[in-house]
Write an enzyme that holds these catalytic residues in place. Structure first.
Site, PDB file in Angstrom:
ATOM      1  CG  ASP A   6      -1.582   1.366   1.407  1.00  0.00           C
ATOM      2  OD1 ASP A   6      -2.227   1.794   0.366  1.00  0.00           O
ATOM      3  OD2 ASP A   6      -2.472   1.379   2.407  1.00  0.00           O
ATOM      4  N   GLY A   8       1.295   4.974  -0.088  1.00  0.00           N
ATOM      5  CA  GLY A   8       0.808   6.354   0.081  1.00  0.00           C
ATOM      6  C   GLY A   8       1.919   7.315  -0.099  1.00  0.00           C
ATOM      7  CB  THR A  10       3.145  10.085   4.567  1.00  0.00           C
ATOM      8  OG1 THR A  10       2.620  11.439   4.304  1.00  0.00           O
ATOM      9  CG2 THR A  10       4.182  10.250   5.629  1.00  0.00           C
ATOM     10  CG  ASP A 105      -6.181   6.224  -1.129  1.00  0.00           C
ATOM     11  OD1 ASP A 105      -7.153   6.453  -1.946  1.00  0.00           O
ATOM     12  OD2 ASP A 105      -5.983   7.246  -0.280  1.00  0.00           O
ATOM     13  CB  THR A 128      -0.761  12.316   3.311  1.00  0.00           C
ATOM     14  OG1 THR A 128       0.441  11.540   3.406  1.00  0.00           O
ATOM     15  CG2 THR A 128      -0.345  13.662   2.910  1.00  0.00           C
ATOM     16  CB  THR A 180       3.257  28.110  21.890  1.00  0.00           C
ATOM     17  OG1 THR A 180       3.034  29.497  22.424  1.00  0.00           O
ATOM     18  CG2 THR A 180       3.074  28.167  20.133  1.00  0.00           C
TER      19      THR A 180
END
Length: 254
Positions: A6, A8, A10, A105, A128, A180
């Protein structure tokens, strides 16, 4: 044993599956500039030489790497892998405006979820991009929603706001951040979880019936404990690839 791949944007996920059971799985970073020789070397280092790979199937949303992975598998295991596309049988009716636009996908995730959980199922796939889509009560893919994934959202926020520092993606202990870093984590992580909850609620209302909800994808493990009514399945797409392989397998005695 079947090698399911698979690919992708990323990560590239791999699984060795036998009789529907994942024997081994691993993943590597998606690198578009790697050659088939380099990916073949990765296979040889990750899969023992005595493992008999009898078939393979590839799903890829990275066109540049589809042929590279095909050649790497062919060279490494002396087999011709299947590539998920229009020519493969899926037994999945696609009820959207242009079925050819549907990414492999999402098709694979829908197929695997239907096989595992039945019709009337909603899949939230966090990679992603974050994809939330539905298989209806007749077992057809009917569409969904696509938005920025957690990593993309974080990078966009950091790149456009110079005072913000990059922060790892983890589940904060509290929603109200006291600094932050914690505030960014809360906004990105809880924001995704709450968004998915609301999408699921609205999609159920739009369908007019209850949907079994499934959570998958690389970032899903971060928020799995928030979405208690979702079934967590990290390997959903790899399982779906195996389903498609078995549908299209040519038996030796045929």
């Amino acid at each position: 044993m079947v090698l399911c791949v698979d690919c992708g944007n990323t990560m590239i996920k791999f699984a060795l599956i036998e009789n529907g059971q994942i024997i081994k799985s691993f993943q590597i970073r998606t690198l578009k500039d790697r050659s088939d020789d380099e990916y073949a070397y990765s296979f040889s280092s990750l899969i023992k030489s005595d493992v008999k790979v009898e078939g393979a199937i590839i799903s890829s949303v990275v066109p540049l790497l589809t042929a590279v992975l095909f050649n790497a598998i062919k060279r490494s295991f002396k087999i011709v892998p299947m590539i998920v596309g229009k020519e493969l049988k899926t037994k999945m009716p696609i009820k959207i405006d242009n079925p050819s636009e549907l990414g492999s996908d999402m098709l694979i995730g829908a197929l695997a979820a239907r096989a595992k959980f039945g019709n009337s199922v909603l899949i939230a796939d966090l990679g992603t991009a974050t994809k939330i889509y539905v298989v209806n009560d007749k077992g057809a893919f009917i569409g969904g929603a696509i938005t920025c994934g957690m990593e993309v959202s974080l990078k966009g926020l950091v790149s456009s706001t110079s005072q913000l520092l990059e922060t790892p993606m983890v589940l904060p202990n509290k929603i109200i951040g006291k600094n932050t870093k914690d505030s960014i984590e809360s906004g990105i992580v809880y924001g995704q979880a709450f968004m998915i909850k609301e999408f699921a609620k609205e999609m159920e209302q739009e369908c007019g019936y209850k949907l079994t909800k499934v959570l998958t994808g690389g970032f899903s493990k971060i928020i799995r404990n928030i979405l208690n009514d979702f079934n967590y399945d990290e390997d959903l797409c790899l399982e779906g690839l195996y389903e498609i392989y078995k549908m299209n397998e040519v038996k030796k005695d045929e």
